[in-house]
Design an enzyme around this catalytic site. Structure first.
Site, PDB file in Angstrom:
ATOM      1  N   ASN A   1       0.844  -1.194   0.000  1.00  0.00           N
ATOM      2  CA  ASN A   1       0.000   0.000   0.000  1.00  0.00           C
ATOM      3  C   ASN A   1       0.880   1.246   0.000  1.00  0.00           C
ATOM      4  OD1 ASN A   1       0.591  -0.828   2.750  1.00  0.00           O
ATOM      5  ND2 ASN A   1      -0.929   0.629   3.482  1.00  0.00           N
ATOM      6  N   ILE A   2       0.402   2.261  -0.713  1.00  0.00           N
ATOM      7  CA  ILE A   2       1.132   3.516  -0.852  1.00  0.00           C
ATOM      8  C   ILE A   2       0.152   4.644  -0.556  1.00  0.00           C
ATOM      9  CG2 ILE A   2       2.479   4.970  -2.407  1.00  0.00           C
ATOM     10  CD1 ILE A   2       2.961   2.319  -4.063  1.00  0.00           C
TER      11      ILE A   2
ATOM     12  N   GLU B   1      -2.961  -4.694  -3.200  1.00  0.00           N
ATOM     13  CA  GLU B   1      -3.483  -5.596  -4.227  1.00  0.00           C
ATOM     14  C   GLU B   1      -3.501  -4.919  -5.593  1.00  0.00           C
ATOM     15  OE1 GLU B   1      -5.922  -6.382  -0.410  1.00  0.00           O
ATOM     16  OE2 GLU B   1      -4.833  -4.728  -1.324  1.00  0.00           O
TER      17      GLU B   1
END
Length: 135
Positions: free
Chosen positions: A44-45, A57
């Site tokens: 995740n960013i 994802e």
């Protein structure tokens, strides 16, 4: 495929190390398993504006698609919690674009190391997919 599931979970854990989550401090990693045996990882960013934040994802899917891969069999997802972590609704929709929900596996692990596997259609029933746009 038990070994492959464990391998995917380990790849997701490695990807989680690169998570950029200064606002939520909730780190997520994902590993996408392609039909040809290749694995694409993502983390995740986050972004200060929140909306541009990208989930692990989707990062994995976008990396794979950007390199010409579109045939996926499974995804492993790990996060900062003891319970198995499922993909969010947006990630479920993105996955639905490329996979058959009746066969695609979402692989999760709890804090004790037990593996949980669900089909995407279990997590996202009656989803809107490319076939809904066919005449």
């Amino acid at each position: 495929m038990e070994t492959d599931k464990r391998q995917l979970l380990e790849a997701a854990k490695e990807a989680k190390k690169y998570s950029y989550a200064p606002y939520s401090n909730f780190h997520v990693g994902a590993a996408l398993y392609c039909k040809d045996g290749s694995i694409y990882t993502g983390c995740n960013i986050e972004n200060a504006a929140f909306t541009p934040t990208n989930c692990a994802e989707r990062t994995a899917v976008f990396k794979a698609v950007s390199e010409g891969k579109k045939d996926f069999l499974a995804i492993a997802v790990v996060g900062d919690r003891e319970e198995p972590l499922t993909p969010c609704g947006v990630c479920r929709q993105v996955l639905t674009e490329f996979v058959d929900g009746s066969t695609f596996e979402v692989i999760m692990e709890d804090g004790a190391g037990s593996i949980k596997v669900m089909k995407l259609e279990e997590l996202f029933p009656a989803s809107f997919s490319p076939k809904d746009l066919q005449s």
